[in-house]
Design an enzyme around this catalytic site. Structure first.
Site, mmCIF file in Angstrom:
data_model
loop_
_atom_site.group_PDB
_atom_site.id
_atom_site.type_symbol
_atom_site.label_atom_id
_atom_site.label_comp_id
_atom_site.label_asym_id
_atom_site.label_seq_id
_atom_site.Cartn_x
_atom_site.Cartn_y
_atom_site.Cartn_z
ATOM 1 N N SER A 192 0.813 -1.224 0.000
ATOM 2 C CA SER A 192 0.000 0.000 0.000
ATOM 3 C C SER A 192 0.846 1.274 0.000
ATOM 4 O O SER A 192 0.380 2.327 0.423
ATOM 5 C CB SER A 192 -0.964 0.008 1.206
ATOM 6 O OG SER A 192 -1.774 -1.146 1.212
ATOM 7 N N ARG A 193 2.081 1.170 -0.471
ATOM 8 C CA ARG A 193 2.998 2.314 -0.549
ATOM 9 C C ARG A 193 3.361 2.878 0.833
ATOM 10 O O ARG A 193 3.855 3.990 0.948
ATOM 11 C CB ARG A 193 2.420 3.443 -1.425
ATOM 12 C CG ARG A 193 2.240 3.055 -2.898
ATOM 13 C CD ARG A 193 3.566 2.692 -3.530
ATOM 14 N NE ARG A 193 3.500 2.474 -4.960
ATOM 15 C CZ ARG A 193 3.338 1.275 -5.543
ATOM 16 N NH1 ARG A 193 3.211 0.197 -4.775
ATOM 17 N NH2 ARG A 193 3.319 1.167 -6.833
ATOM 18 N N LEU A 194 3.117 2.105 1.879
ATOM 19 C CA LEU A 194 3.500 2.526 3.230
ATOM 20 C C LEU A 194 4.903 2.006 3.532
ATOM 21 O O LEU A 194 5.126 1.189 4.436
ATOM 22 C CB LEU A 194 2.479 2.039 4.256
ATOM 23 C CG LEU A 194 1.060 2.578 4.068
ATOM 24 C CD1 LEU A 194 0.129 2.022 5.130
ATOM 25 C CD2 LEU A 194 1.056 4.104 4.099
#
Length: 214
Positions: A192-194
């Protein structure tokens, strides 16, 4: 021509990076990651790194060079002192280095100050290079405009004949640079691009570790 790349996405899920799990020293942490990427085998040249400099024309420029050594002082590579990057580093010794190891979904981003290594260190590395690589340092006036490829091929032929039975001395315009880091960021891709981003920052006395927002 318009090429829409909006749908091209990669979900990162191969690892995590926690402050509690990593070394207090960025060079030691780099050594750990470098060993892991070598053992992984998914990157052909894990020592390939992007060198970013500020040019005399005011524009930043980045290119790939090869890391040849690293130790507690920093990161070493070799090139032509009179090249575009050599001239840039002489005027602006603040540079950036970065590594991208996609098979393990990792990056390392370094800011540091660059200086030439000793003549003895450059000589030692130059003398260990294959002869054709030594000749390449003599053949090319790196970054200068040439009329055609034939110019350098003819020069190579001439120098091969000249040094067929002779050792080659390192030219004075070629040698090593040491980048002493002031900041080293380790990036681990996450879902999730975290992404995990841990930065080591030198405060003048010691390395400080801090987590950055992805």
């Amino acid at each position: 021509m318009n090429r829409d790349l909006h749908a091209f996405r990669q979900n990162y899920e191969k690892g995590a990076l926690l402050i509690a799990d990593i070394s207090d020293d960025p060079i030691a942490q780099f050594a750990t990651w470098y060993k892991e990427i070598e053992e992984d085998g998914g990157v052909k040249e894990p020592n390939a790194m992007t060198l970013a400099t500020l040019g005399e024309d005011g524009f930043p420029k980045s290119r790939i060079v090869l890391l040849k050594e690293y130790d507690q002082e920093g990161f070493v590579f070799y090139t032509n002192y009179e090249s575009e990057k050599g001239m840039s580093m002489a005027k602006h010794p603040q540079v950036g280095l970065s590594f991208f190891w996609p098979s393990m979904e990792r990056q390392v981003v370094i800011k540091g100050n660059v200086r030439k290594v000793s003549s003895e260190r450059s000589d030692h590395y130059f003398n260990a290079r294959p002869k054709d690589s030594q000749l390449g340092a003599l053949v090319s006036n790196q970054s200068t405009v040439i009329e055609s490829r034939q110019v350098i091929e003819d020069r190579m032929t001439t120098l091969k004949a000249k040094y067929a039975n002779e050792d080659i001395t390192r030219p004075s315009h070629w040698g090593g640079y040491l980048v002493t880091p002031v900041s080293v960021e380790f990036w681990q891709g996450r879902p999730s691009r975290l992404h995990d981003r841990i930065r080591y920052r030198w405060d003048g006395k010691q390395w400080m570790k801090e987590r950055l927002a992805p």
